[in-house]
Design a protein around this motif. Structure first.
Motif, mmCIF file in Angstrom:
data_model
loop_
_atom_site.group_PDB
_atom_site.id
_atom_site.type_symbol
_atom_site.label_atom_id
_atom_site.label_comp_id
_atom_site.label_asym_id
_atom_site.label_seq_id
_atom_site.Cartn_x
_atom_site.Cartn_y
_atom_site.Cartn_z
ATOM 1 N N TYR A 195 36.541 -23.970 -9.368
ATOM 2 C CA TYR A 195 37.368 -24.219 -8.183
ATOM 3 C C TYR A 195 37.581 -22.939 -7.392
ATOM 4 O O TYR A 195 37.692 -21.839 -7.969
ATOM 5 N N LEU A 196 37.634 -23.116 -6.093
ATOM 6 C CA LEU A 196 37.991 -22.050 -5.172
ATOM 7 C C LEU A 196 39.388 -22.337 -4.629
ATOM 8 O O LEU A 196 39.634 -23.420 -4.089
ATOM 9 N N LEU A 197 40.302 -21.390 -4.783
ATOM 10 C CA LEU A 197 41.647 -21.495 -4.220
ATOM 11 C C LEU A 197 41.701 -20.608 -2.986
ATOM 12 O O LEU A 197 41.510 -19.384 -3.070
ATOM 13 N N LEU A 198 41.929 -21.237 -1.852
ATOM 14 C CA LEU A 198 41.957 -20.518 -0.588
ATOM 15 C C LEU A 198 43.393 -20.380 -0.096
ATOM 16 O O LEU A 198 44.010 -21.347 0.343
ATOM 17 N N GLY A 199 43.933 -19.185 -0.231
ATOM 18 C CA GLY A 199 45.247 -18.858 0.300
ATOM 19 C C GLY A 199 45.089 -17.694 1.263
ATOM 20 O O GLY A 199 44.202 -17.684 2.108
ATOM 21 N N ARG A 200 45.939 -16.679 1.118
ATOM 22 C CA ARG A 200 45.748 -15.467 1.931
ATOM 23 C C ARG A 200 44.445 -14.776 1.546
ATOM 24 O O ARG A 200 43.786 -14.155 2.375
ATOM 25 N N HIS A 201 44.109 -14.875 0.249
ATOM 26 C CA HIS A 201 42.851 -14.348 -0.278
ATOM 27 C C HIS A 201 42.286 -15.388 -1.237
ATOM 28 O O HIS A 201 43.027 -16.217 -1.780
ATOM 29 N N PRO A 202 40.979 -15.368 -1.487
ATOM 30 C CA PRO A 202 40.382 -16.356 -2.383
ATOM 31 C C PRO A 202 40.512 -15.982 -3.857
ATOM 32 O O PRO A 202 40.408 -14.816 -4.229
ATOM 33 N N VAL A 203 40.733 -17.003 -4.670
ATOM 34 C CA VAL A 203 40.751 -16.892 -6.130
ATOM 35 C C VAL A 203 39.819 -17.967 -6.674
ATOM 36 O O VAL A 203 39.801 -19.093 -6.159
ATOM 37 N N VAL A 204 39.053 -17.645 -7.702
ATOM 38 C CA VAL A 204 38.148 -18.602 -8.342
ATOM 39 C C VAL A 204 38.714 -18.975 -9.705
ATOM 40 O O VAL A 204 39.172 -18.101 -10.454
ATOM 41 N N ARG B 295 39.657 -12.180 -5.158
ATOM 42 C CA ARG B 295 40.651 -11.264 -5.731
ATOM 43 C C ARG B 295 40.817 -11.438 -7.239
ATOM 44 O O ARG B 295 41.280 -10.507 -7.908
ATOM 45 N N LEU B 296 40.477 -12.629 -7.769
ATOM 46 C CA LEU B 296 40.709 -12.873 -9.191
ATOM 47 C C LEU B 296 39.847 -14.041 -9.642
ATOM 48 O O LEU B 296 39.598 -14.978 -8.880
ATOM 49 N N ILE B 297 39.375 -13.958 -10.893
ATOM 50 C CA ILE B 297 38.708 -15.070 -11.570
ATOM 51 C C ILE B 297 39.612 -15.490 -12.715
ATOM 52 O O ILE B 297 39.894 -14.694 -13.619
ATOM 53 N N VAL B 298 40.090 -16.728 -12.680
ATOM 54 C CA VAL B 298 40.957 -17.257 -13.747
ATOM 55 C C VAL B 298 40.114 -18.166 -14.630
ATOM 56 O O VAL B 298 39.440 -19.070 -14.134
ATOM 57 N N LEU B 299 40.149 -17.943 -15.928
ATOM 58 C CA LEU B 299 39.448 -18.802 -16.877
ATOM 59 C C LEU B 299 40.451 -19.723 -17.552
ATOM 60 O O LEU B 299 41.447 -19.261 -18.120
ATOM 61 N N THR B 300 40.186 -21.034 -17.490
ATOM 62 C CA THR B 300 41.140 -21.977 -18.071
ATOM 63 C C THR B 300 41.062 -22.039 -19.583
ATOM 64 O O THR B 300 42.061 -22.366 -20.222
ATOM 65 N N HIS B 301 39.895 -21.721 -20.181
ATOM 66 C CA HIS B 301 39.818 -21.744 -21.646
ATOM 67 C C HIS B 301 38.447 -21.299 -22.131
ATOM 68 O O HIS B 301 37.515 -21.128 -21.353
ATOM 69 N N GLY B 302 38.361 -21.139 -23.467
ATOM 70 C CA GLY B 302 37.183 -20.567 -24.086
ATOM 71 C C GLY B 302 36.126 -21.554 -24.515
ATOM 72 O O GLY B 302 35.695 -21.514 -25.676
ATOM 73 N N HIS B 303 35.687 -22.435 -23.633
ATOM 74 C CA HIS B 303 34.519 -23.273 -23.862
ATOM 75 C C HIS B 303 33.412 -22.832 -22.920
ATOM 76 O O HIS B 303 33.673 -22.428 -21.771
ATOM 77 N N ILE B 304 32.178 -22.940 -23.369
ATOM 78 C CA ILE B 304 31.040 -22.357 -22.662
ATOM 79 C C ILE B 304 30.887 -22.895 -21.246
ATOM 80 O O ILE B 304 30.445 -22.175 -20.344
ATOM 81 N N ASP B 305 31.253 -24.159 -21.018
ATOM 82 C CA ASP B 305 31.099 -24.712 -19.670
ATOM 83 C C ASP B 305 32.175 -24.208 -18.707
ATOM 84 O O ASP B 305 32.143 -24.541 -17.518
#
Length: 261
Positions: free
Chosen positions: A20-29, A56-66
């Motif tokens: 997902y791309l979060l578009l606010g003042r700056h983009p976060v993935v 500005r940031l990459i957020v990982l939701t969890h530790g699965h390969i996909d």
């Protein structure tokens, strides 16, 4: 306050696996997809008018390969730091998921035999290590917070924007990996189904309007709430019959520490 737009970035099929791309003042993935997905993600960022170097940031939701399979490469391509929860450091540091997968149903049992889910990917060290409590994303350009939502894995997290969009990772999915859009279902695997359901219900209590999931199209919060009520009854019955497997129980049976982190 700037509104945050949530843009799906399909990395496998139309909606089978999403970042997902979060578009606010700056983009976060949020999330990096399966191994080899990083360039596809940056190409889709560009198609939405986002220079990958502006992330500005990459957020990982969890530790699965996909979900973390391309994290190291995506960090190189964007220069953005990676935020991930400490309880899933093992997979991130080794490039391998915790074994065995714990299926939630027939699809999970079939998918657990897929060699690609057992592959070793490029390992990495997160730049921002998440722990207990929420993490404000305002400094990264998005009005919202990262919430720990353990259960699917010990280190699962979700992002709730101030506009009410919940980027939920694998807290919940669409049926059959997104093949039946709009219908809530469990993803193929959970380390602890009851803990995951508790995390889901806690997030629903915060009043999101829509849930953006790793597998499938957005889900209506009211429909997910009804599903969660029925799922609680089902899981409670299974637990009473001793038919719920959890990562912690497997570790204890093997003589290992019962914590999962």
């Amino acid at each position: 306050m700037s509104r945050t737009k949530v843009v799906p970035i399909p990395v496998l099929g139309r909606h089978a696996v999403n970042a997902y791309l979060l578009l606010g003042r700056h983009p976060v993935v949020v999330d990096s997809g399966t191994p080899g997905s990083a360039r596809r993600i940056t190409e889709q960022l560009a198609s939405h008018g986002v220079d990958p170097q502006d992330v500005r940031l990459i957020v990982l939701t969890h530790g699965h390969i996909d979900h973390f399979g391309s994290a190291a490469e995506l960090r190189r391509l964007t220069g953005a730091p990676i935020a991930a929860h400490a309880a899933d450091l093992g997979p991130y540091r080794t490039g391998r998921v915790r074994e065995p997968y714990l299926p939630t149903g027939p699809m999970g049992r079939a998918m657990a035999r897929d060699r690609r889910l057992h592959a070793e990917v490029e390992s990495f060290e997160p730049d921002l290590l998440l722990r207990a409590g929420t993490t404000d994303l305002a400094e990264f350009g998005v009005e919202g917070r990262i919430h720990p939502t353990p259960g699917h894995t010990a280190g699962s997290v979700s992002v709730l924007t101030d506009d009410g969009d919940l980027v939920a990772g694998d807290l919940i999915a669409n049926s059959f990996m997104g093949l039946i859009p709009g219908r809530p279902a469990n993803p193929p695997f959970h380390d602890d189904p009851l803990a995951n359901l508790a995390s889901l219900r806690a997030m629903l209590d915060l009043g999101p309007t829509r849930l953006h999931v790793g597998h499938g199209t957005p889900l209506d919060a009211a429909r997910v709430t009804r599903w969660a009520t029925a799922e609680h009854r089902r899981l409670t019955r299974r637990a009473a019959r001793g038919r719920l497997r959890t990562r912690a129980a497997i570790a204890t049976d093997d003589g290992l520490p019962s914590t999962i982190g």
